[in-house]
Design a protein around this motif. Structure first.
Motif, PDB file in Angstrom:
ATOM      1  N   SER A 297     -12.803  46.441 -15.491  1.00 45.80           N
ATOM      2  CA  SER A 297     -14.010  47.217 -15.758  1.00 45.80           C
ATOM      3  C   SER A 297     -13.804  48.027 -17.021  1.00 45.80           C
ATOM      4  O   SER A 297     -12.667  48.354 -17.375  1.00 45.80           O
ATOM      5  CB  SER A 297     -14.301  48.160 -14.578  1.00 45.80           C
ATOM      6  N   SER A 340      -8.192  46.957  -8.740  1.00 42.50           N
ATOM      7  CA  SER A 340      -9.603  47.331  -8.670  1.00 42.50           C
ATOM      8  C   SER A 340      -9.810  48.705  -8.047  1.00 42.50           C
ATOM      9  O   SER A 340     -10.913  49.244  -8.095  1.00 42.50           O
ATOM     10  CB  SER A 340     -10.389  46.287  -7.864  1.00 42.50           C
ATOM     11  N   GLN A 536     -13.748  44.367  -7.709  1.00 40.04           N
ATOM     12  CA  GLN A 536     -14.107  45.248  -8.819  1.00 40.04           C
ATOM     13  C   GLN A 536     -15.609  45.486  -8.871  1.00 40.04           C
ATOM     14  O   GLN A 536     -16.056  46.627  -9.056  1.00 40.04           O
ATOM     15  CB  GLN A 536     -13.628  44.650 -10.137  1.00 40.04           C
ATOM     16  N   GLY A 717     -15.291  50.276  -9.655  1.00 41.50           N
ATOM     17  CA  GLY A 717     -14.191  49.612  -8.986  1.00 41.50           C
ATOM     18  C   GLY A 717     -14.457  49.475  -7.506  1.00 41.50           C
ATOM     19  O   GLY A 717     -15.583  49.641  -7.026  1.00 41.50           O
TER      20      GLY A 717
END
Length: 1433
Positions: A297, A340, A536, A717
């Motif tokens: 991300s 994540s 994620q 996340g």
């Protein structure tokens, strides 16, 4: 407004026209704003053409001297030779410039050191830019202007090497032999590329030789590290790299041909600002790779991005090189979930724990507002808000489920291969269900066009709205389960099943088996990203897998060219770019339509621009597609329908750390308090889906009352998202108001509609479809509700001042009693802690003292001189003995009866040069004394007699003109008459701040200032420790004659007198002159202030009145035997009060008119617990003046308040006992409080005060008309604050009485005052305490103000309560496009006009608010929070 406001100020146009040629030519300053000699331009052009001239020479030599077959053999040699020549050239030029600059500075320093005047350069202060006066062709000013020296000298070598590489590789890149070979001997292409290519090389190299040119693609406001000169060489090196790869591998031929065309177009791209700066380009590539190749991300900060990318790359490398498919999948599944999670917050939490103690201390005193804002912001506590034990347990449990799902699916892929189809269909169903459940929570569905009929209709009806939200909460909880656990686990199982089915033996065959090198890398990247992306961003993952599953189902049988992981990579990238195209088209259409429909935005050029947009729509669409592919903002120049592609940048957009700066003001505090509660609201809203899915880059706008909150999602996340909360200014301008009014209209239409069936229909459309704001939800947030009222008719009501002053006495009595009682309780707790520490220290020092005494005894037998206690030897102690009464009688005859002193001085001489006296420390025994009433008194603190003797022997540094006191032949003495100087020392008086009256404890510490104590501690050393054991059953009474004696006087029961010990003398009138004279002259007392440079004679002291007894001096002597006592008391109202001591030199010593500083004769033993502090007993008021108001003292209210106090600190309870009654009947205590309270009352009713609202307003703000009593109050901040606080309480009570009715009785008044003290802050908005109360979430705040414009008095009341907050989503492309234009306009065009067109109100785009929400210095939010992690579970 749009017609009259220019796009660019006229004085900025000439500046822009000078800057554009510099950008085009790489920094050549061919157009200056002032006249310059011709050689300045010639020097610049020469430096610019040197690479081209040398390059052409080498090209001609190589092309003509060798055949095509031989050129390839000598190409590398000529490339290196040419590059070396450029390196030498750059080093020589930069060295000359640096040496000349250093020489010039050296000459100026020598001239300044020799006193030679240096001629200053003339500067035109009215010029737009600095003008340089050139003296010669090679002068220092000319060289500095043409070749600015490098800030970092290492860059001379570094930039020279880069110049050599740029030119050398450019020579190879543009050689006709090379271009002909690449384009199959197309001579026209060769000529064009050769000419334009060398132009690119010269432009690139010139920025390294001199300095970086101004770039439209500006990321940072200041280039502090000289990174900008590396931007243009970076893009040339990218082209060179592909060419070198094509030289050795023909697979890159097409790419090399395309990049040759890009290479010659680089100057144009640099002018339009498309290529990003060097650091931005690298970070942007890392972010794009992290998101679309590794499944991560966008990060909230650059360090987070670097750490996350490194960890993700490590997972890929491990999965690629592992020899087992099962091991690779397990690693990808487990690491995918771990990475994540909120790893960034974990790192920040660990970092803060490790560096919590390293706080920098600033010597500069910050402002009160800065002090409040500099305190660490509070954080929400609870599950998943931080990494606690419960959070770790949860992640371990989910990690085990994810690993089990991936492992089972991979290992049993052959037997479960038929399940992939049903699983894929179920994922499609889950995707649709999650979307429906998410849209049901919002007020608008169907892409924001139709209102959701399940959403509550009217937010004004709180009860109905809450019930409707509770019904939707059930669906929200269902969505939480689906998106948090069901979907990720199903996706993980699905991916493991498909990947495991493609491998024959998952335990022995690697994941990349049977694939080419490039295909294997893509395949492993797809697998790693799929397992990471499932956690994620689950909502996007199920959408991508749904599309890929449909493709897999629809593909022809036997067609196996499409691998599932690679398809998933392509689907994710395509989905992201498709959404960007849709948002950019929406933004383009909104700008196009609003520029015509909004009359204030129409300009003469609006209609032609709209026509051109429609005619050349394919060009516009290509610009939109290019911006989408690059994930760059669609830049609308001046927010007109003229679009370009902005340079690609990070998701957080701005260069500075999030929350690093803001335009702080007093209103910042309200947003800071709001951010904590707002984050808690966002948690439930994101979890239920009412605000949609919080994708990284989303923007939200919240509105309530007069406040606007801007929220930006920075990171997303597994079960968390990181946001930045910004508060926009509360002082609304006209543009601000126009856009805020449009927002209010939208939210009102969305959240306040009639119920279904009342003529509204089932489908209500959004009336603002092309507005960049889409309303989503309304939530309750606990924050301050701001109420501003006009007090006309209330504050000026008849009798308002009298009512306020009447309530003031009661409020002050209540505050004084509470304050003194609370402080006594705190002192009692501190005393008990100190007693415990002293007892522990005494037990430790007892053993150490015996050993030290033995050592000193041995040294004494050797006749060795005693060592200086202050030098290396530390503290030396002698034997301490506690003798009983019998042992005392057997002691030395010189010792007083009842006390045995075992003193073994280890040296009577000081080791310091010049001799001196030996300091003596009297340390009381550890056991506590008990007074006759049974009250436990404090342990006696150590008394340093060295300090006391220093007052007599004057061991301080001698004053000028007075000589050295150590060699003075005048005998030193001291007089107990100085005991009357209460401000100087009060050793054996009653409690330090007013206390137990005549039951004082022997051995109270000196009343010395901190400066005197520190000075004496540096000048005197401890030599002997003496412990006194009192054998008398009760502690001895204090004597006024013991103020400056070495040891306390002893009471002789036989003669019923007090016998002073050695060094003490009785207080008599004859001692006042000589002894007090010696004390004032020898102890550096500081009164009166005299000029030390003028020889002074001893002043003759005389009193204005006749000599007074000790009681008149504030002393209390208690002499008695058994139950009989004879007391000399201080008179409350002396018949002849003395006001000052007159000294013959004309100076005066101020003494208060009314002195209550003596020890009152309390009739109740508990009265001392709430006795007035000593410093508050001296009142500068005549008794006759005060006696007129004593009758107004609220005695009954005083007795009532006594019954509400907490007496637990003295072991008694006010309820069920006669304690309160006894204290109430103590007239002495009542008189003390009545005189103090009414004296404070006189400060507000002094002669000449005017009754009216203005007087109340001034007194409320502490601006009381000057009088002697208020002047005395201002010297004591503690009492002054209590008095002002009491007046403010009384003013608030007066307002409440006027509006709500009178207070009936004392119980109601007690409840009102308790509520005000516990739940309210009443003061001024400018007070630091106001900000502290806001940050600490005080329930109510009240302030009084005055509007000069309207001439009315106003009040402001802040109430902490739940307030409905409307939240909407702002189109992200509209925000990024306007921010990109702001960046270009302010940093490149420097258009700093505060009324410029690009910040005028544009309600459809919220242009003014969007500009405010930008990070400083371009924007000006008044509050910007650091990254806040919000759980979404």
């Amino acid at each position: 407004m749009g017609m009259g406001v220019p796009l660019l100020n006229e004085y900025k146009r000439s500046f822009l026209f000078k800057r554009i040629p510099q950008t085009v030519l790489g920094g050549l300053k061919l157009r200056l704003g002032y006249e310059a000699p011709f050689y300045v331009y010639i020097n610049q052009i020469t430096l610019w053409l040197v690479p081209l001239i040398l390059g052409c020479i080498f090209t001609v030599v190589l092309e003509l001297a060798y055949t095509d077959e031989d050129i390839s053999d000598f190409l590398l040699l000529y490339t290196c030779l040419y590059g070396a020549c450029i390196i030498i050239f750059v080093v020589v030029v930069q060295t000359i410039s640096t040496v000349v600059e250093m020489k010039e500075k050296e000459n100026q320093e020598h001239a300044a050191a020799g006193g030679i005047a240096v001629m200053q350069k003339k500067r035109n202060l009215f010029a737009d830019e600095d003008e340089v006066e050139f003296e010669s062709c090679c002068g220092a000013d000319t060289l500095t202007f043409v070749v600015p020296p490098k800030k970092f000298k290492i860059n001379i070598a570094f930039h020279a090497l880069l110049s050599g590489a740029v030119c050398g590789l450019g020579f190879w890149y543009l050689l006709p032999y090379t271009v002909n070979k690449l384009y199959d001997h197309s001579y026209s292409a060769t000529v064009v590329i050769f000419i334009l290519g060398w132009l690119t090389v010269c432009i690139t190299q010139y920025s390294l030789t001199t300095m970086a040119p101004p770039e439209p693609a500006v990321y940072r406001t200041m280039d502090t590290h000289e990174i900008l000169p590396l931007t243009r060489p970076l893009y040339t090196f990218l082209c060179y790299a592909v060419h070198i790869a094509n030289w050795y591998n023909s697979d890159f031929r097409t790419a090399d041909q395309v990049l040759h065309g890009v290479f010659v177009s680089l100057p144009v791209l640099w002018v339009v600002g498309l290529p990003s700066p060097a650091e931005v380009c690298i970070l942007w590539l890392l972010e794009q790779a992290h998101v679309f190749l590794l499944g991560g991300s966008p990060a909230a900060s650059t360090p987070r991005l670097l750490v996350n990318f490194t960890l993700s790359a490590g997972v890929f490398v491990g999965s690629y090189f592992l020899g087992s498919t099962f091991a690779s999948i397990m690693l990808a599944a487990v690491a995918g979930y771990l990475l994540s999670c909120d790893v960034g917050s974990l790192g920040s939490q660990v970092w803060s724990m490790c560096h919590s103690s390293t706080n920098r201390v600033s010597t500069k005193k910050p402002s009160p507002l800065t002090q409040v804002l500099s305190t660490p912001e509070s954080q929400n506590k609870g599950f998943l808000w931080s990494w606690s034990l419960s959070t770790v347990v949860y992640h371990i449990a989910v990690l085990a489920l994810a690993g089990a799902a991936a492992g089972v699916a991979t290992q049993r892929a052959d037997s479960l291969s038929a399940l992939w189809r049903p699983l894929g269909h179920s994922i499609i169903g889950l995707c649709v269900a999650e979307k429906l459940l998410r849209d049901i929570q919002s007020v608008y569905g169907g892409f924001g066009l139709c209102r959701n009929w399940l959403y509550p209709h009217n937010v004004d009806n709180r009860s109905a709205f809450r019930k409707g939200k509770q019904k939707l909460l059930v669906l929200g909880l269902l969505r939480r389960c689906i998106i948090s656990w069901v979907c990720p686990l199903v996706v993980v199982f699905y991916i493991g099943l498909i990947v495991g089915a493609d491998v024959m033996d998952v335990m022995d065959v690697p994941l990349k088996a049977g694939k080419s090198h490039f295909s294997g890398i893509c395949y492993v990247l797809g697998v790693v990203r799929a397992f990471r992306w499932a956690w994620q961003s689950t909502s996007l993952a199920i959408l991508d897998i749904s599309v890929v599953h449909a493709v897999l189902v629809a593909k022809p049988p036997g067609y196996d060219e499409l691998d599932f992981p690679v398809l998933l990579l392509a689907a994710s990238f395509g989905r992201d770019r498709f959404f960007q195209v849709a948002n950019k088209l929406y933004f383009w259409l909104a700008v196009l339509v609003s520029s015509w429909t909004d009359k204030k935005q129409r300009r003469r050029s609006t209609a032609p621009i709209i026509v051109l947009n429609l005619v050349f729509f394919p060009v516009v669409l290509s610009v939109i597609l290019a911006a989408s592919v690059l994930s760059a903002p669609l830049l609308c120049v001046f927010t007109l329908p003229v679009f370009f592609v902005g340079f690609p940048r990070l998701g957080k957009f701005w260069s500075e750390p999030v929350g690093a700066s803001a335009s702080t003001c007093p209103d910042t505090l309200y947003y800071r308090q709001l951010s904590l509660e707002f984050a808690a609201m966002l948690r439930s809203a994101f979890a239920n889906g009412s605000l949609g899915e919080p994708h990284a880059g989303n923007h939200y706008l919240a509105r309530f009352q007069d406040r606007l909150v801007w929220i930006m999602v920075l990171e997303r996340g597994a079960s968390f998202c990181t946001v930045s909360i910004k508060g926009l200014e509360l002082q609304e301008t006209s543009c601000h108001t126009a856009e805020a009014a449009r927002i209010d209209d939208q939210f009102t239409e969305a959240f306040t509609v009639p119920a279904v069936g009342a003529g509204s229909g089932l489908c209500i459309l959004n009336h603002y479809p092309l507005h960049c704001l889409t309303p989503l939800d309304t939530a309750m947030v606990k924050t301050y509700s701001d109420a501003k009222n006009v007090l006309t008719g209330v504050i000026d009501a008849p009798g308002g001042v009298e009512t306020t002053l009447n309530l003031f006495t009661k409020s002050l009595v209540w505050l004084l009693l509470r304050h003194i009682n609370r402080r006594r309780k705190q002192e009692e707790e501190a005393r008990r802690r100190k007693e415990k520490e002293i007892a522990e220290m005494e037990s430790e020092s007892l053993c150490a003292g015996v050993g030290d005494w033995a050592d000193s005894d041995k040294k004494g037998r050797k006749n060795s001189p005693p060592s200086d206690p202050g030098r290396g030897g530390g503290l030396r102690r002698d034997k301490i003995s506690m003798a009983s009464k019998d042992a005392a009688l057997r002691g030395s005859n010189s010792s007083p009866a009842g006390v045995n002193l075992n003193i073994r001085p280890f040296g009577s001489k000081s080791s310091k040069k010049g001799g001196g006296t030996t300091g003596v420390v009297v340390r009381p025994p550890p056991p506590l004394f008990n007074d006759p009433s049974g009250q436990v008194m404090s342990a006696l603190p150590p008394i340093n007699l060295a300090n006391r003797t220093s007052l007599v022997h004057n061991q301080q540094p001698p004053r000028p003109g007075s000589g050295d006191s150590r060699h003075s032949s005048k005998p030193r003495s001291y007089s107990p008459a100085a005991a009357s100087l209460q401000s100087y020392t009060d050793i054996f008086s009653d409690e330090e701040e007013g206390g137990a009256g005549d039951r004082a404890v022997i051995g109270k510490k000196f009343r010395l200032t901190l400066a005197q104590r520190n000075q004496q501690q540096q000048q005197h050393e401890l030599s002997t420790i003496v412990t006194i054991t009192h054998n008398h059953p009760n502690p001895l009474p204090p004597s006024p004659t013991s103020a400056l004696t070495s040891l306390p006087p002893l009471f002789n029961p036989a003669t019923n007198t007090v016998t002073p010990q050695h060094g003490a003398s009785a207080l008599s009138d004859s001692d006042n002159g000589k002894d007090l004279d010696d004390l004032l002259s020898e102890s550096d007392f500081g009164m009166p202030a005299v000029d030390i440079n003028i020889p002074q004679t001893k002043p003759n002291l005389c009193y204005d009145h006749s000599p007074s007894p000790p009681s008149a001096l504030g002393l209390d002597s208690t002499i008695g035997r058994g139950g009989a006592e004879s007391k000399v008391r201080t008179a409350m109202f002396p018949s002849k009060p003395f006001s000052q001591l007159t000294i013959s030199n004309g100076n005066h010593i101020f003494k208060p008119v009314m002195n209550l500083a003596g020890s009152p004769d309390f009739k109740c033993q508990y009265s001392s617990h709430i006795s007035i502090p000593l410093k508050w007993r001296e009142l500068p008021i005549e008794p006759s003046q005060l006696s007129r108001y004593i009758s107004q003292f609220p005695t009954s209210w005083y007795h009532h308040v006594l019954g509400t106090l907490d007496w637990s600190s003295i072991g008694e309870s006010a309820k069920g006992s006669s304690l309160v009654q006894e204290v109430s009947q103590d007239d002495t205590l009542t008189n003390c409080y009545s005189q103090l309270v009414m004296a404070c009352y006189l400060a507000f009713v002094s002669a000449g005060y005017h009754s009216g609202p203005n007087y109340l307003y001034k007194c409320y703000n502490g601006d009381v008309p000057w009088n002697a009593m208020m002047d005395w109050l201002s010297e004591d901040k503690e009492l002054h604050s209590l008095v002002i606080k009491a007046f403010r309480y009384s003013f608030k009570l007066m307002l409440d009485q006027t509006l709500l009715g009178d207070i009936s009785d004392g119980e109601e008044l007690e409840a009102c005052l308790t509520t005000l003290d516990r739940e309210w802050y009443i003061g001024r908005e400018s007070d630091p305490e106001w900000g502290t109360a806001v940050v600490n979430t005080r329930e109510n705040l009240f302030s009084l103000g005055y509007s000069q414009a309207q001439g009315v008095y106003t009040s402001r009341t802040l109430t902490l309560q739940e307030v409905p907050v409307a939240v909407g989503r702002v189109n992200r492309e509209a925000v990024m496009g306007q921010w990109a234009n702001l960046n270009l306009e302010l940093l490149y065009m420097t258009n700093d006009d505060e009324e410029r067109y690009s910040i005028q109100a544009q309600p459809a785009l919220l242009r003014n608010l969007t500009v405010q929400a930008a990070d400083p210095p371009l924007g000006y939010p008044i509050y910007s929070s650091p990254p806040i992690t919000i759980p979404t579970l």
